[in-house]
Design an enzyme around this catalytic site. Structure first.
Site, PDB file in Angstrom:
ATOM      1  N   GLU A  96       0.843  -1.208   0.000  1.00 51.18           N
ATOM      2  CA  GLU A  96       0.000   0.000   0.000  1.00 51.18           C
ATOM      3  C   GLU A  96       0.868   1.245   0.000  1.00 51.18           C
ATOM      4  OE1 GLU A  96      -2.612   1.576  -0.380  1.00 51.18           O
ATOM      5  OE2 GLU A  96      -4.401   0.681   0.516  1.00 51.18           O
ATOM      6  N   ASP A  97       0.295   2.350  -0.440  1.00 55.89           N
ATOM      7  CA  ASP A  97       1.010   3.627  -0.355  1.00 55.89           C
ATOM      8  C   ASP A  97       0.943   4.193   1.056  1.00 55.89           C
ATOM      9  OD1 ASP A  97      -1.723   4.114  -0.526  1.00 55.89           O
ATOM     10  OD2 ASP A  97      -1.581   5.638  -2.082  1.00 55.89           O
ATOM     11  N   ASP A 100      -4.235   4.976   6.536  1.00 53.99           N
ATOM     12  CA  ASP A 100      -4.760   6.171   7.214  1.00 53.99           C
ATOM     13  C   ASP A 100      -5.809   5.718   8.239  1.00 53.99           C
ATOM     14  OD1 ASP A 100      -5.457   8.798   7.782  1.00 53.99           O
ATOM     15  OD2 ASP A 100      -6.643   9.079   5.977  1.00 53.99           O
ATOM     16  N   PHE A 149      -2.163  15.678   4.869  1.00 49.29           N
ATOM     17  CA  PHE A 149      -2.426  15.075   3.562  1.00 49.29           C
ATOM     18  C   PHE A 149      -1.178  15.192   2.687  1.00 49.29           C
ATOM     19  CE2 PHE A 149      -4.140  14.465  -0.653  1.00 49.29           C
ATOM     20  CZ  PHE A 149      -4.971  13.377  -0.441  1.00 49.29           C
ATOM     21  N   ARG A 162       1.090  12.445  -8.684  1.00 50.16           N
ATOM     22  CA  ARG A 162       1.643  11.089  -8.525  1.00 50.16           C
ATOM     23  C   ARG A 162       3.079  11.016  -9.033  1.00 50.16           C
ATOM     24  NH1 ARG A 162      -2.593   7.606  -7.208  1.00 50.16           N
ATOM     25  NH2 ARG A 162      -4.582   7.958  -8.240  1.00 50.16           N
TER      26      ARG A 162
HETATM   27  P1  5GP Z   1      -7.631   4.410   4.617  1.00 49.86           P
HETATM   28  O1  5GP Z   1      -8.669   3.456   4.158  1.00 49.86           O
HETATM   29  O2  5GP Z   1      -6.541   3.772   5.456  1.00 49.86           O
HETATM   30  O3  5GP Z   1      -8.247   5.603   5.311  1.00 49.86           O
HETATM   31  O4  5GP Z   1      -6.988   5.073   3.367  1.00 49.86           O
HETATM   32  C1  5GP Z   1      -6.242   4.397   2.472  1.00 49.86           C
HETATM   33  C2  5GP Z   1      -6.166   5.152   1.171  1.00 49.86           C
HETATM   34  O5  5GP Z   1      -6.544   6.528   1.291  1.00 49.86           O
HETATM   35  C3  5GP Z   1      -4.739   5.159   0.686  1.00 49.86           C
HETATM   36  O6  5GP Z   1      -4.447   4.029  -0.071  1.00 49.86           O
HETATM   37  C4  5GP Z   1      -4.703   6.437  -0.121  1.00 49.86           C
HETATM   38  O7  5GP Z   1      -5.135   6.181  -1.431  1.00 49.86           O
HETATM   39  C5  5GP Z   1      -5.680   7.346   0.552  1.00 49.86           C
HETATM   40  N1  5GP Z   1      -5.009   8.295   1.467  1.00 49.86           N
HETATM   41  C6  5GP Z   1      -5.002   8.297   2.822  1.00 49.86           C
HETATM   42  N2  5GP Z   1      -4.256   9.298   3.303  1.00 49.86           N
HETATM   43  C7  5GP Z   1      -3.752   9.940   2.222  1.00 49.86           C
HETATM   44  C8  5GP Z   1      -2.868  11.068   2.068  1.00 49.86           C
HETATM   45  O8  5GP Z   1      -2.379  11.706   3.013  1.00 49.86           O
HETATM   46  N3  5GP Z   1      -2.586  11.409   0.784  1.00 49.86           N
HETATM   47  C9  5GP Z   1      -3.080  10.762  -0.299  1.00 49.86           C
HETATM   48  N4  5GP Z   1      -2.734  11.208  -1.504  1.00 49.86           N
HETATM   49  N5  5GP Z   1      -3.912   9.713  -0.195  1.00 49.86           N
HETATM   50  C10 5GP Z   1      -4.238   9.303   1.057  1.00 49.86           C
END
Ligand code: 5GP
Length: 172
Positions: A96-97, A100, A149, A162
């Site tokens: 994963e990137d 969050d 963010f 990206r």
């Molecule tokens: P989660 O489900 O853990 O809240 O979020 C996962 C996805 O939300 C990540 O794979 C990403 O695509 C997006 N995301 C969460 N935080 C960020 C952030 O700070 N920047 C960006 N660009 N995407 C985020």
């Protein structure tokens, strides 16, 4: 005019990924590893990570949409592309990137566990633990960051940024 405040340079990212790659190989012995990249955000991390892991590896992709172009999680995980191969009996690393709220990772882990992998670990370039809504394990985390963010190095805002080679905080 939005600005992007640099957080991690290309060199810092490259150095950390080498460490993660070595750790992943060590934890898996000589076994082949299937890396599952979560599109689109992990594409750059995945490309560098697999080059930092010696030995046999295969690559798969999962398409997921959760943010719909904004900066806050919708909490709804939509699979836009499934795996093309079975992962039954294979050692897998989900790539994963960023983690969050954890909702995406939690959903994906449940979905993949039932397919019978021999092992299933998680590598995330970034970990934003302050915002967690569900507990998820991140076996290999690149950097732990505050609740801001970020964009660049695969991470987008409305599909932009990206291609930045570094990671930075988006400041509207
Ligand atoms: P989660 O489900 O853990 O809240 O979020 C996962 C996805 O939300 C990540 O794979 C990403 O695509 C997006 N995301 C969460 N935080 C960020 C952030 O700070 N920047 C960006 N660009 N995407 C985020």
């Amino acid at each position: 005019m939005p600005t992007i405040r640099p957080l991690y340079t290309e060199a810092q990212i490259a150095h950390r990924i080498k460490e993660l790659g070595a750790q992943i190989r060590k934890d898996h012995g000589d076994a082949p590893i299937t890396f599952i990249g979560v599109l689109k955000g992990s594409f750059m991390f995945l490309a560098d990570l697999v080059r930092a892991v010696d030995g046999d590896a295969t690559i798969e992709f999962l398409g997921v949409a959760s943010y719909h172009g904004g900066t806050h999680s919708s909490g709804v995980v939509q699979i836009t592309q499934d795996l093309r191969s079975s992962i039954e009996g294979r050692h897998c690393v989900l790539v994963e990137d960023i983690v969050d709220t954890g909702l995406t990772m939690d959903y994906l882990l449940r979905m993949l566990e039932v397919r019978g992998p021999k092992s299933l670990r998680v590598a995330s370039l970034l970990d934003k633990p302050e915002n967690r809504e569900v507990e998820v394990r991140v076996d290999y985390a690149g950097f732990t960051i505050p609740n801001e963010f970020v964009v660049g190095y695969g991470l987008d805002l409305g599909e932009l940024y990206r291609n930045l080679p570094f990671i930075g905080v988006y400041q509207p």
